[in-house]
Scaffold this motif. Structure first.
Motif, mmCIF file in Angstrom:
data_model
loop_
_atom_site.group_PDB
_atom_site.id
_atom_site.type_symbol
_atom_site.label_atom_id
_atom_site.label_comp_id
_atom_site.label_asym_id
_atom_site.label_seq_id
_atom_site.Cartn_x
_atom_site.Cartn_y
_atom_site.Cartn_z
ATOM 1 N N GLU A 144 0.820 -1.300 0.004
ATOM 2 C CA GLU A 144 0.095 0.201 0.138
ATOM 3 C C GLU A 144 0.855 1.111 -0.109
ATOM 4 O O GLU A 144 0.402 2.301 -0.141
ATOM 5 C CB GLU A 144 -0.853 0.117 1.278
ATOM 6 N N THR A 145 2.148 1.192 0.396
ATOM 7 C CA THR A 145 3.109 2.353 0.378
ATOM 8 C C THR A 145 3.090 3.102 -0.991
ATOM 9 O O THR A 145 3.406 2.284 -1.960
ATOM 10 C CB THR A 145 4.317 2.065 0.881
ATOM 11 N N GLU A 146 2.604 4.229 -1.254
ATOM 12 C CA GLU A 146 2.762 5.033 -2.473
ATOM 13 C C GLU A 146 1.813 4.255 -3.557
ATOM 14 O O GLU A 146 2.340 4.296 -4.669
ATOM 15 C CB GLU A 146 4.163 5.262 -2.803
ATOM 16 N N ARG A 147 0.737 3.846 -2.733
ATOM 17 C CA ARG A 147 -0.008 2.747 -3.924
ATOM 18 C C ARG A 147 -0.550 3.374 -5.029
ATOM 19 O O ARG A 147 -0.537 2.701 -6.190
ATOM 20 C CB ARG A 147 -1.141 2.122 -3.185
ATOM 21 N N ASN A 148 -0.610 4.703 -5.213
ATOM 22 C CA ASN A 148 -1.059 5.445 -6.512
ATOM 23 C C ASN A 148 -0.158 5.688 -7.336
ATOM 24 O O ASN A 148 -0.160 6.055 -8.548
ATOM 25 C CB ASN A 148 -2.063 6.715 -6.113
ATOM 26 N N THR A 149 1.275 5.867 -6.923
ATOM 27 C CA THR A 149 2.393 6.170 -8.010
ATOM 28 C C THR A 149 3.361 4.983 -7.927
ATOM 29 O O THR A 149 4.191 5.064 -8.829
ATOM 30 C CB THR A 149 2.803 7.564 -7.313
ATOM 31 N N THR A 468 -2.368 14.798 6.135
ATOM 32 C CA THR A 468 -0.723 14.600 6.195
ATOM 33 C C THR A 468 -0.178 14.248 5.025
ATOM 34 O O THR A 468 0.986 14.408 4.705
ATOM 35 C CB THR A 468 -0.478 13.436 7.064
ATOM 36 N N GLY A 469 -1.021 14.151 3.982
ATOM 37 C CA GLY A 469 -0.480 13.633 2.294
ATOM 38 C C GLY A 469 -0.272 12.038 2.492
ATOM 39 O O GLY A 469 0.447 11.499 1.558
ATOM 40 N N ASN A 470 -0.672 11.284 3.455
ATOM 41 C CA ASN A 470 -0.598 9.844 3.455
ATOM 42 C C ASN A 470 -1.462 9.119 2.673
ATOM 43 O O ASN A 470 -2.505 8.625 3.055
ATOM 44 C CB ASN A 470 -0.536 9.436 4.845
ATOM 45 N N GLY A 471 -1.235 9.276 1.365
ATOM 46 C CA GLY A 471 -2.196 8.660 0.575
ATOM 47 C C GLY A 471 -3.156 9.438 -0.009
ATOM 48 O O GLY A 471 -3.712 10.237 0.776
ATOM 49 N N PHE A 472 -3.830 9.313 -1.347
ATOM 50 C CA PHE A 472 -4.748 10.057 -1.889
ATOM 51 C C PHE A 472 -6.047 9.917 -1.261
ATOM 52 O O PHE A 472 -6.727 10.919 -1.293
ATOM 53 C CB PHE A 472 -4.901 10.018 -3.397
ATOM 54 N N ALA A 473 -6.337 8.784 -0.685
ATOM 55 C CA ALA A 473 -7.900 8.556 0.037
ATOM 56 C C ALA A 473 -7.594 8.720 1.659
ATOM 57 O O ALA A 473 -8.542 8.355 2.228
ATOM 58 C CB ALA A 473 -8.136 7.112 -0.197
ATOM 59 N N GLU A 474 -6.663 9.439 2.053
ATOM 60 C CA GLU A 474 -6.589 9.681 3.367
ATOM 61 C C GLU A 474 -8.008 10.346 4.031
ATOM 62 O O GLU A 474 -8.163 9.661 5.355
ATOM 63 C CB GLU A 474 -5.356 10.566 3.712
#
Length: 788
Positions: A144-149, A468-474
């Motif tokens: 899941e870390t940086e999962r969108n990029t 925090t910016g921790n993932g786009f779906a935060e």
């Protein structure tokens, strides 16, 4: 009726978060989709219909039983039909590459054959009822870390032999009607634009006639995704297609035949699920989520998959009449499901304490140490709705002019705003209220991004909770929170008003809730209580585990260690108790530094709404916990073939190639694990004899298994192929299960799967037969009984 280009394109993006648009002119009805890994949640992300909560995927998979997987698919289809849902977004068939993966609880196993066979059975069970399954997430989406990029870098042979194989099996053996393209890139190309995977392999080589949809908000481009094999963009009605795709066709960037193929696949899906032409009929007499039928099914499915990892001197099953001390936070607040899109709104979640006290007379229950660092919405009636008086909170939503849009009761003390609202208008402000039902030192707070004004008793606070910016779906999955110590009086009103954020993908959207709990006690006091309880019992049952902080969508783990002082709790109890049984309430591997000092360990997964009843049935032997591990348990952090889930310069290299999990351990690329893949003791004891090879393409193995124990038990006979080529890993080639009475024998045959005898030749770009090798007949790779 002939559709113009704009109309065709309009049908290829969702009409809402979980629906597809109808079209009267061609007899197309609305198609409804629902998340579904552990229950069919319906069209709302939170606070929706009450539905059955199933055991998680790793627990179901641990039964190594395709018949049970078929039953799960059938029951989930019934749950879908009760809500007129056409497509269930599951099963998740990514692999357990690194044990740190936060979303592994949704996926079956580290092994592609086991995963694919179970997925195929699940799909058949679901689609035999006319409800579409959705294989996800295509492909190389194991963390899941940086999962969108993140760019998952996987060599072609590993991609085909390992990570695509479960999808291939489920297509070949069950014809899954839909798939979902993942968030990540694969070898530099977005999964939603993967011409090589989606078009050349899936639709080309496999001849797949189903539909490939995007994961929610995963589609980044217009022409590239349309040409790359994506058939449907979700959710809607926005997104990168629409008018932009029409213009791309008009400019010649996308051929209209591509649009026609996407639409043909969508209409084929509609026909299969009864949403094209004459609408389908829906049964009216389906079991309710809390019915006796569901209770039996979900208890049995959960208990059967539970795995006995250790059982010295036959400590398990427990003896009725013994004095039992049940200890631990997970005993009183058993974790039944993981976090993120797998969550549902169940009728209840039975704890281990409830399950044990329901079946035994002499049981004491003692709370354990704190297991979370992040508070959760108030539970157990700590807050009540000031309007109805029911456990939960009241939420009122307002637009920018202050007009009330809705007033809703939220039993879970939290609600989703903006994703699945049933009213017109955009939410600007939310007001959350709950009445405190206890007195004394408490901690009260709020959950959700925005500018807050919070009133608790005589205290009023104004603050802002930022992302925090921790993932786009935060805002939806891991929103910020704050709690403060308060001395409360019974009946105090906690009132919180929040102005929602208005920027970003999830503007005016998010998860919001009220937090409330009694101020925590010191660890020393808790351990003292546990020791006293253990010392007066015949057996101490300590329940430990993970929570939705570790096993969740959007966040990976950083360690396999149990959170908080749970290891100290087990050590303290083991030092005081006559016998100690540890129940591990977690879906994925954990470290057990106390293993040699306890008498028995039962791995219980995330067992669903009947979890406590299932654990009790397993501990007492009313249902045999006959599970076998689906994931190798490393002996320590960093001691697995693949460990890091953190991309470097945006890339996550699958450098271990096909040697993930047990394959790498067996090849010496990682140390001996604590527990091997396939391990599980059950309540029997076994001898193997007369093991023979049956020639064929592929070959089979026969063996006689004898239950030398004192109880009827289920054995899983596993066959592994060990190729001669050291660059090819050992791999599961087949398995068969059999139930045998004590003192009896059974002759079993294990057919190996032809797909496990092939390797991908990167020079010729084709499959070839693997080199010769040996077959290992085993009760797990740590207990090999014969070699042929």
């Amino acid at each position: 009726m002939t559709l113009d280009l704009a109309t065709k394109v309009a049908l290829l993006t969702g009409a809402s978060t979980f629906t597809l648009a109808p079209h009267d002119g061609i007899g197309l009805h609305e198609i409804r989709l629902s998340d579904g890994p552990t229950g069919v949640r319906g069209l709302k992300f939170s606070g929706g219909r009450v539905v059955a909560l199933f055991p998680n995927a790793t627990l179901l998979a641990s039964a190594w039983d395709t018949t049970a997987a078929y039953e799960v698919g059938r029951i989930l289809a019934e749950e879908a039909l009760a809500q007129r849902v056409h497509v269930v977004l599951g099963p998740t068939i990514n692999l357990h590459r690194s044990p740190l993966g936060g979303r592994l609880f949704e996926a079956y196993s580290e092994d592609p054959l086991l995963t694919g066979k179970l997925a195929a059975a699940y799909v058949r069970g679901m689609q035999d009822q006319g409800v579409a399954a959705c294989l996800k997430h295509l492909v190389a989406n194991e963390s899941e870390t940086e999962r969108n990029t993140v760019d998952s870098v996987v060599d072609e042979a590993t991609l085909r032999e390992v990570y695509l194989l479960p999808f291939e099996i489920a297509v070949e053996e069950a014809d899954a009607w839909t798939m979902m393209a993942a968030y990540n890139d694969v070898n530099g190309v977005a999964a939603t634009e993967q011409r090589h995977v989606n078009n050349e392999i899936v639709k080309g080589e496999w001849g797949y006639r189903g539909l490939i949809m995007s994961d929610w908000f995963a589609t980044r481009t217009t022409a590239a995704s349309a040409n790359g094999g994506l058939d449907l963009v979700m959710p809607g009605p926005g997104g990168p297609w629409g008018r932009a795709l029409v213009e791309a066709v008009e400019r010649g960037e996308v051929d209209e035949s591509v649009i026609d193929d996407h639409l043909e696949r969508l209409l084929r899906l509609a026909g299969r699920v009864g949403a094209l032409g004459t609408p389908r009929d829906y049964p009216a007499d389906l079991p309710a989520p809390d019915s006796a039928v569901r209770k039996e099914q979900l208890t049995r499915l959960a208990a059967t998959g539970m795995t006995v990892l250790r059982n010295e001197d036959d400590t398990l099953p427990l003896t009725r009449g013994a004095r039992i001390a049940v200890i631990g936070r997970h005993a009183v607040q058993t974790i039944a499901m993981g976090g993120g899109s797998a969550q549902v709104n169940p009728p209840y979640q039975a704890s281990v304490a409830e399950g044990m006290t329901a079946l035994l007379d002499e049981v004491t229950v003692t709370d354990g140490v704190e297991v979370r660092t992040r508070p959760v919405p108030a539970r157990g009636g700590f807050l009540t709705d000031p309007v109805s008086g029911r456990p939960g909170i009241r939420v009122r939503l307002f637009d920018a002019d202050g007009a009330e849009l809705e007033s809703r009761y939220c039993a879970q003390s939290s609600t989703m705003v903006g994703m699945d609202d049933d009213f017109d208008g955009v939410v600007h402000t939310a007001e959350l209220t709950g009445r405190v039902t206890v007195a004394g030192p408490v901690e009260l707070g709020v959950l959700g991004a925005g500018a807050w004004s919070v009133s608790a008793g005589r205290q009023t606070m104004d603050y802002r909770l930022d992302l925090t910016g921790n993932g786009f779906a935060e805002p939806v999955l891991t929103p910020p929170l704050r709690v403060d110590p308060v001395t409360a009086a019974e009946g105090d009103l906690l009132t919180a008003r929040v102005e929602l954020l208005t920027d970003g993908t999830f503007a005016n959207t998010g998860l919001f809730g009220l937090i409330g709990h009694v101020a925590p006690r010191s660890t020393v006091d808790v351990l003292d209580d546990a020791v006293r309880a253990a010392a007066t019992a015949d057996v101490a049952v300590v329940v430990v585990g993970l929570t939705e902080e570790q096993e969740t969508e959007s966040v990976d783990k950083s360690t396999l260690a149990l959170p908080g002082a749970q290891d100290a709790l087990v050590e303290a109890v083991a030092g005081a108790a006559r016998r100690t049984v540890v129940v591990v309430n977690a879906a994925t591997p954990v470290l057990m530094p106390w293993l040699s000092r306890v008498d028995a360990v039962l791995w219980a997964g995330l067992p669903g709404q009947e979890g406590g009843h299932a654990v009790a049935a397993a501990l007492l032997g009313d249902i045999e916990p006959a599970g076998r591990l689906v994931t190798t348990f490393p002996a320590a952090d960093e001691k697995s073939p693949a460990w890091s889930v953190t991309p470097v310069d945006g890339k996550l290299a699958y450098a271990e190639g096909p040697f993930l999990g047990y394959r790498g351990h067996y090849a010496g690329r990682a140390p001996e694990p604590a527990f091997w893949f396939g391990h599980g003791l059950g309540y029997g004891a076994w001898e193997y004899s007369d093991v023979r090879l049956i020639d064929g393409e592929p070959p089979s193995v026969t063996a006689t298994v004898t239950n030398t124990g004192t109880r009827t038990s289920r054995e899983v006979v596993q066959v592994y192929l060990r190729p001669d080529d050291p660059e090819q890993p050992v791999r599961l080639a087949g398995w068969t299960a059999v139930t045998v009475a004590p003192g009896e024998s059974a002759r079993v045959t294990v057919a190996t799967d032809a797909r496990m005898w092939r390797v991908w030749n990167t020079t010729t770009g084709d499959w070839e037969r693997a080199s010769g090798g040996q077959l290992l007949i085993a009760r797990g790779l740590g207990d090999i009984r014969a070699t042929l």
